[in-house]
Write a protein that holds these residues in place. Structure first.
Motif, mmCIF file in Angstrom:
data_model
loop_
_atom_site.group_PDB
_atom_site.id
_atom_site.type_symbol
_atom_site.label_atom_id
_atom_site.label_comp_id
_atom_site.label_asym_id
_atom_site.label_seq_id
_atom_site.Cartn_x
_atom_site.Cartn_y
_atom_site.Cartn_z
ATOM 1 N N LYS A 1 0.833 -1.210 0.000
ATOM 2 C CA LYS A 1 0.000 0.000 0.000
ATOM 3 C C LYS A 1 0.866 1.258 0.000
ATOM 4 O O LYS A 1 0.574 2.216 -0.719
ATOM 5 N N ASN A 2 1.923 1.245 0.809
ATOM 6 C CA ASN A 2 2.809 2.413 0.880
ATOM 7 C C ASN A 2 3.523 2.668 -0.440
ATOM 8 O O ASN A 2 3.721 3.818 -0.839
ATOM 9 N N THR A 3 3.887 1.591 -1.139
ATOM 10 C CA THR A 3 4.519 1.730 -2.460
ATOM 11 C C THR A 3 3.544 2.406 -3.428
ATOM 12 O O THR A 3 3.923 3.303 -4.183
ATOM 13 N N LEU A 4 2.278 1.969 -3.382
ATOM 14 C CA LEU A 4 1.260 2.558 -4.258
ATOM 15 C C LEU A 4 0.973 4.011 -3.875
ATOM 16 O O LEU A 4 0.780 4.860 -4.747
ATOM 17 N N ARG A 5 0.956 4.293 -2.569
ATOM 18 C CA ARG A 5 0.754 5.685 -2.129
ATOM 19 C C ARG A 5 1.827 6.589 -2.715
ATOM 20 O O ARG A 5 1.550 7.659 -3.232
ATOM 21 N N LYS A 6 3.077 6.121 -2.595
ATOM 22 C CA LYS A 6 4.216 6.907 -3.124
ATOM 23 C C LYS A 6 4.051 7.127 -4.623
ATOM 24 O O LYS A 6 4.247 8.231 -5.137
ATOM 25 N N LYS A 7 3.681 6.061 -5.339
ATOM 26 C CA LYS A 7 3.527 6.138 -6.803
ATOM 27 C C LYS A 7 2.520 7.230 -7.183
ATOM 28 O O LYS A 7 2.792 8.072 -8.045
ATOM 29 N N TYR A 8 1.353 7.215 -6.513
ATOM 30 C CA TYR A 8 0.295 8.150 -6.903
ATOM 31 C C TYR A 8 0.533 9.566 -6.391
ATOM 32 O O TYR A 8 0.134 10.541 -7.040
ATOM 33 N N LYS A 9 1.224 9.690 -5.271
ATOM 34 C CA LYS A 9 1.606 11.029 -4.802
ATOM 35 C C LYS A 9 2.575 11.657 -5.798
ATOM 36 O O LYS A 9 2.461 12.830 -6.140
ATOM 37 N N THR A 10 3.524 10.845 -6.288
ATOM 38 C CA THR A 10 4.509 11.325 -7.271
ATOM 39 C C THR A 10 3.820 11.700 -8.583
ATOM 40 O O THR A 10 4.122 12.727 -9.188
ATOM 41 N N LEU A 11 2.869 10.851 -9.004
ATOM 42 C CA LEU A 11 2.125 11.147 -10.246
ATOM 43 C C LEU A 11 1.372 12.473 -10.132
ATOM 44 O O LEU A 11 1.380 13.290 -11.050
ATOM 45 N N ARG A 12 0.730 12.676 -8.980
ATOM 46 C CA ARG A 12 -0.004 13.925 -8.753
ATOM 47 C C ARG A 12 0.919 15.133 -8.767
ATOM 48 O O ARG A 12 0.614 16.162 -9.350
ATOM 49 N N GLU A 13 2.039 14.982 -8.052
ATOM 50 C CA GLU A 13 2.994 16.091 -7.958
ATOM 51 C C GLU A 13 3.519 16.505 -9.327
ATOM 52 O O GLU A 13 3.876 17.660 -9.545
#
Length: 198
Positions: free
Chosen positions: A15-27
C-alpha cells in the motif's frame, strides 16, 4: 513473526509503495492540468444515477496535495439545490464531524491544509445519502487506497447501508489493490473520462 503479521506487513508495504507512486504522479501534474481534469471529472459525474438525492457529503481539496478540485462538483450540487455536507477532522480521535455548508459558512485551512468549516450545523451520519470519497488509487473491484490515516474507512463503516460511496480519481484504476476485510469498497469511481461501477 507469525504468518498473519507477515501478511499485514507485506500488505502495508504494498500500500505504501502505491501511495508513493500516486503522490509522485499527482505532484508531476501542473496546477492548470489539475483544474482541467477536475472540471472534466465533474462533467463526467453528471452521468451518475444519483441526482435525485438530497444530502451529499463532499470533501474539500487539500491544495498542496493536488487533490481533485471538488469546487466544480460543488457548483453542480448548488445549481441543483442540493444540501452539501463537508467534513471536519479530529486528528486526536481519528473521527470526523459533518457540517452543513451554507452561504455564511466560514472555511479555514486546518494545520494539515484541509479547508474546514469553523462552525455550523452538524448533520447526522444517517442523513447522508451520497458520499464523495477522496483517494490516491482505486482498482477495478472498487477498492481504494487513501492516505492511510483511516478517517474515511471509519466514517464509511458508520454510514447507513444504503449510502452510496463515490470515489474521485484523476487516474485510471489499478487492476487489483491489496485489500483487507475491514476495507469499505466504493459503489462508483469517477475519472475525468469514465464512470466505473462496482
Amino acid at each position: 513473526m507469525n504468518l498473519l503479521s507477515y501478511k499485514l506487513n507485506s500488505l502495508d508495504l504494498e500500500k505504501n509503495t502505491l501511495r508513493k507512486k500516486y503522490k509522485t504522479l499527482r505532484e508531476s501534474l501542473p496546477e492548470e492540468t489539475i483544474e482541467e481534469l477536475s472540471l472534466q471529472l465533474a462533467n463526467t459525474a453528471l452521468k451518475l444515477p444519483i441526482w435525485d438525492k438530497t444530502y451529499y457529503h463532499l470533501f474539500l481539496p487539500i491544495q498542496h496535495k493536488k487533490e481533485v478540485n471538488t469546487e466544480y462538483l460543488m457548483h453542480i450540487l448548488q445549481g441543483k439545490d442540493k444540501s452539501i455536507v463537508v467534513p471536519k477532522a479530529d486528528f486526536a480521535t481519528g473521527g470526523m464531524i459533518h457540517i452543513l455548508l451554507q452561504e455564511n459558512t466560514v472555511l479555514k485551512a486546518s494545520a494539515y491544509g484541509i479547508p474546514e468549516p469553523v462552525s455550523g450545523i452538524e448533520i447526522a451520519l444517517q442523513t447522508l445519502e451520497i458520499v464523495f470519497v477522496p483517494l490516491l488509487s482505486f482498482d477495478t473491484k472498487g477498492n481504494r487506497i487513501g492516505y492511510g490515516k483511516g478517517f474515511y474507512d471509519r466514517f464509511l463503516a458508520s454510514c447507513k447501508p444504503e449510502t452510496i460511496f463515490i470515489g474521485l480519481s484523476l487516474f485510471e484504476p489499478e487492476q487489483k489493490l491489496p485489500s483487507e476485510e475491514t476495507d469499505i469498497p466504493l459503489h462508483f469511481c469517477v475519472t475525468p473520462t469514465e464512470i466505473f461501477s462496482f
